[in-house]
Write a protein that holds these residues in place. Structure first.
Motif, short mmCIF file in Angstrom:
data_model
loop_
_atom_site.label_atom_id
_atom_site.label_comp_id
_atom_site.label_asym_id
_atom_site.label_seq_id
_atom_site.Cartn_x
_atom_site.Cartn_y
_atom_site.Cartn_z
N SER C 122 0.86 -1.18 0.00
CA SER C 122 0.00 0.00 0.00
C SER C 122 0.89 1.22 0.00
CB SER C 122 -0.95 -0.01 1.20
OG SER C 122 -0.31 0.48 2.35
N GLY C 124 0.42 3.56 -2.89
CA GLY C 124 0.07 4.23 -4.13
C GLY C 124 1.27 4.58 -5.00
N GLU C 125 0.96 5.31 -6.09
CA GLU C 125 1.98 5.66 -7.07
C GLU C 125 3.14 6.41 -6.43
OE1 GLU C 125 0.42 8.01 -10.23
OE2 GLU C 125 2.29 7.99 -11.40
N GLN C 175 -7.92 -2.71 2.91
CA GLN C 175 -8.89 -2.10 1.99
C GLN C 175 -10.27 -1.99 2.63
OE1 GLN C 175 -6.60 -0.81 0.41
NE2 GLN C 175 -7.41 -1.09 -1.67
N PRO C 230 -8.09 10.74 -8.88
CA PRO C 230 -7.35 9.68 -8.20
C PRO C 230 -5.86 10.02 -8.19
CG PRO C 230 -8.11 8.95 -10.38
CD PRO C 230 -8.55 10.36 -10.22
N PHE C 232 -6.55 6.65 -5.80
CA PHE C 232 -6.88 5.24 -5.93
C PHE C 232 -8.31 5.15 -6.44
CE2 PHE C 232 -8.08 1.01 -4.37
CZ PHE C 232 -7.00 0.27 -4.86
N ARG C 233 -8.48 4.50 -7.57
CA ARG C 233 -9.75 4.54 -8.25
C ARG C 233 -10.81 3.62 -7.64
NH1 ARG C 233 -9.42 2.50 -13.07
NH2 ARG C 233 -7.23 1.93 -12.94
N HIS C 237 -10.89 -0.24 -6.07
CA HIS C 237 -11.39 -0.54 -4.72
C HIS C 237 -12.59 -1.50 -4.80
CE1 HIS C 237 -10.54 1.25 -0.56
NE2 HIS C 237 -11.04 0.05 -0.42
N ASP C 277 -11.48 9.03 -7.59
CA ASP C 277 -10.82 8.59 -6.36
C ASP C 277 -11.84 7.98 -5.39
OD1 ASP C 277 -8.33 8.64 -4.69
OD2 ASP C 277 -9.66 9.73 -3.34
N HIS C 278 -11.38 7.05 -4.57
CA HIS C 278 -12.34 6.40 -3.66
C HIS C 278 -13.00 7.37 -2.67
CE1 HIS C 278 -8.51 4.76 -1.37
NE2 HIS C 278 -8.41 6.01 -1.68
#
Lengths: 298, 298, 298, 298
Positions: C122, C124-125, C175, C230, C232-233, C237, C277-278
């Motif tokens: 975890s 992200g980019e 998650q 995002p 995180f898309r 998720h 994004d979530h």
């Protein structure tokens, strides 16, 4: 001749009072909004100018008003029923309100020698007009017997379900099951449509098996056609879900589905659909599922 | 005479095969567990030693097995139905499985010239014995017509609801509504008991109005008495809720109540109640509400 | 020098491979979509033309692909990793997939003398670029030690959490908590806005107490401003919530909130918001509450 | 010297009053249950024999009582604060109650020239003793400024969040997030244990990433060890969830997770666990999942 004071002459109360007058009762009606027509007087009843006037000479008083607050005002207020009641009066509240309020009213009434019953109904406007309502009655068995001649005029099924408040409790349970069942049918319909099932055929099979229910019988066709004219409005069902969830909480009863469907009804109301029939829960399932509220193929 | 290969001779399949034999079909039955009695042979049928033997000369093959994996094995496996089917065979799967699997099987079948239908049933063991099942059929209309002589022997209501997989989709919707309705009735009953309402009377009124449903008609008395003998087991309903929730997710359909009741059924199973009737959801509502599973007053 | 085959050079895998090359590993990268730039070769790595080529001489193979199906193909397929692995190979899957798939892959690997680890991340980019990922690793302790020199290049926190699949299980739990927390913060924000509270001040107080969480710290400002880039898309998720709910169901674990938020994420995706994004769960709470997605006062 | 009437000298109010006395305020305390010790008098304060006595000469009155009903009695009752207040009095209610009640009290106060603030706190008994509470204040900015010298003695973070009731609204949002986060962590822990993950390691990784929150930091260790001594009792959180759900409903805000976790807390209370810490939501997830409340391996 028995004199019946009838307070609340709206969509439900109006035709009920007329039915009582036509059945030979001496009906004295009252509403804060004077009734729009003279149906009651034409049926032989009278219109009073105040609660006091409707109550003063009555043997029986019936109320059919909107919510707990209205019942508190009209029953317990300074110008209310108990303030003007003769001892021995039989007071039947047929509104759908909180069981707690019903018990409070009954306790106050008892102090004054007034016999109280809570007797909410189901069956809607058509049931009120036809005198075919279902009536669930809470209170003393003796008072229930005394009320039967009145109740059997307006209802086809009249059942004594327990002590003060029990009528409201059963009505609350009724509204819990109705709301939940509509939502289940709505979820099923959107699911079936998403898979391009023949929904008319599907509803027929579903209605014939263990999944069968009154919503499939009476409401599914309208739901498939997306006609959401009331019927019974989301606004009112929202009020009733407030009664159910509060009463369950007060009694320490956990109702996961009841609580969830109360949120969904609240969402419909919040989005401005409070005036639609409660079967509009279908709209919400469609919205959540990103599907437009247009019947596929139409 | 039409020869019917019948695979899966359990609680449901056994009596269905018997009914077909008694109706004059040439039934060749098979089960991995050899049938415990000779009811089928007494009714004029035969027992095969393998799927191949049951299928080879059949005009129609019926399967009634446990789950998607079983159908995949028995239909698509190396020793399975399609491997031994004559072109033109009519293959009717009456198991309750995933719509996706039904579509996959139908696609494989088509490649081999086999006509497939998904035709899950509702009505339980008694419906299987009496030949009064409800059957929801997915597949081509022509194949549905061809299957009717067989299906009408085992079912009282036989409805074509759409293309391949549609039968399973309707069955899934059925299980969603049934599970949800049981839970709603359970919540209502615990709520009514908490308020010391006369539940027998209450169930009577509820069943007569818009809240009326088949669970109130057939299961509420057992729920009030806390008898949870199956009937339809929680374990199986848990399997079915897996089908519903997965199929809804795959189609992008949001089912808040379906999803919530799937969790409740999973909880019952996790607690060791998988062998009870699905009406045992009442036990869970009681547990959550801190009330023992003993009827008040008993 | 250790040779690392790196399969999957996307948004996450690309920078991770570069970091390994810059740290002195001999990196042979592969992607079905040839990498859009030569960052890896500029960093000293090489690009292979096939999985086989990336794997054949590798001491360690890392995969960073989209889902369980991709891992099955790339690891177990005929042209996959295990088909070309040298005995003793250390295979680290860093994708976020089902724990079941991770265990299946590990079992297959063991048969061939390949040591497998599941090591989802975890962060992200940005975490991938900075080499600051959190990595949760499942598998044998000895293999974990062997993998540390590689993992510590790409991650800041590298923890061994249990046997094969445990890494994925912890990622799934991660998650679940993240999705649920976003939804809680979204509900709180819409609630506060409805009451015309100063939300900036409110978020500050909330973040400082027992309600404090990383979503309030990192996402609340964007939520208040309604910027849902995002990050995180929702689509991803949604995939992850499928893993969580299935894994919980398989283990008999009941997750009422996890299940409910999975439905809400599914609703966002179904409505076409899968690319947001979530934190866009806020949009859904607003929609349900009949409030437009415009900041009050803007 | 500023005279502060302090009503409600319980677990929270007691040490707060002491801190004010030690900071040099002239504190006149009152509680219906006379305080069990003389900490306040030892700190230089006095004990009054009635609300009237505590209020009559006060420049500032603080209340720290149990619920909305208590505030109504002590503020609005015949022998209450407003009945004995000097015009210009600053009345700070620090109880956690319904925003509606706070607004009602403020409106009544205004009619009498009393300036009211709602200023609920978070931080628990230890925060009260240390004077390190977080305080969220609703009311006029000017009155907030006037209250700061008092509030900064008892709190470390004191924030003005909006008009009358806004403090309570933020507190309600706080309790929503806290309850939901505990439940999410509980679901994650039971899920991880079911898969035999090393939960200590897992909690460490989770706490370090986007899933990080104050519950993982402060409560997870106790949850893993199954120690549920309060802390903050389920009974009180149940009361608070009643405030949240009612306030959300009143404002037309739909809170699916808030509503669901309110049911779970109600279930714990109904089962007799109202005296446990709110982290006992873990017990309920275990019960639902058929797992005993004993740590695996202990």
């Amino acid at each position: 001749m028995t004199t019946v004071g009838f307070i609340g002459l709206g969509i439900m109360g109006g035709p009920m009072a007329v039915n009582l007058a036509e059945a030979g009762f001496d009906v004295v009606g009252f509403d804060v909004v004077p009734p729009r027509n003279d149906l009651l007087t034409r049926a032989g009843g009278r219109i009073a100018g105040s609660v006091a006037e409707a109550v003063r000479k009555a043997d029986v008083v019936v109320t059919m008003v909107r919510d707990s607050a209205d019942v508190e005002t009209v029953a317990l207020g300074e110008q209310g029923i108990l303030a003007h009641a003769r001892p021995g009066l039989l007071y039947i509240d047929m509104s759908s309100i909180s069981p707690t309020t019903s018990r409070d009213v009954a306790a106050e009434a008892e102090l004054l020698g007034v016999r109280a019953l809570d007797a909410p109904v189901s069956g809607g406007e058509s049931g009120a007009i036809e005198g075919s309502l279902s009536i669930m009655v809470g209170g003393d068995a003796e008072d229930f017997q005394a009320a039967l001649p009145v109740l059997e005029v307006v209802g086809a099924t009249v059942v004594h379900v327990g002590p003060h408040g029990a009528g409201q409790t059963v009505k609350a349970a009724n509204q819990l099951i109705v709301a939940g069942t509509i939502e289940l049918v709505a979820e099923a319909i959107v699911f079936l449509e998403a898979y391009e099932v023949d929904t008319d055929a599907a509803v027929r099979v579903l209605a014939g098996g263990l999944a069968g229910n009154r919503i499939l019988d009476r409401k599914a066709a309208g739901m498939l056609a997306r006609t959401f004219e009331p019927g019974f409005r989301i606004d009112l069902h929202h009020k009733d879900m407030g009664i159910v969830t509060t009463a369950a909480r007060d009694a320490g009863v956990v109702i996961p589905l009841g609580s969830a469907v109360a949120q969904l009804i609240a969402a419909l109301k919040a989005q401005g659909d409070g005036g639609l029939d409660h079967s509009a829960l279908l709209k919400l399932v469609e919205q959540l599922s990103g599907r437009s509220t247009v019947r596929p193929g139409s």
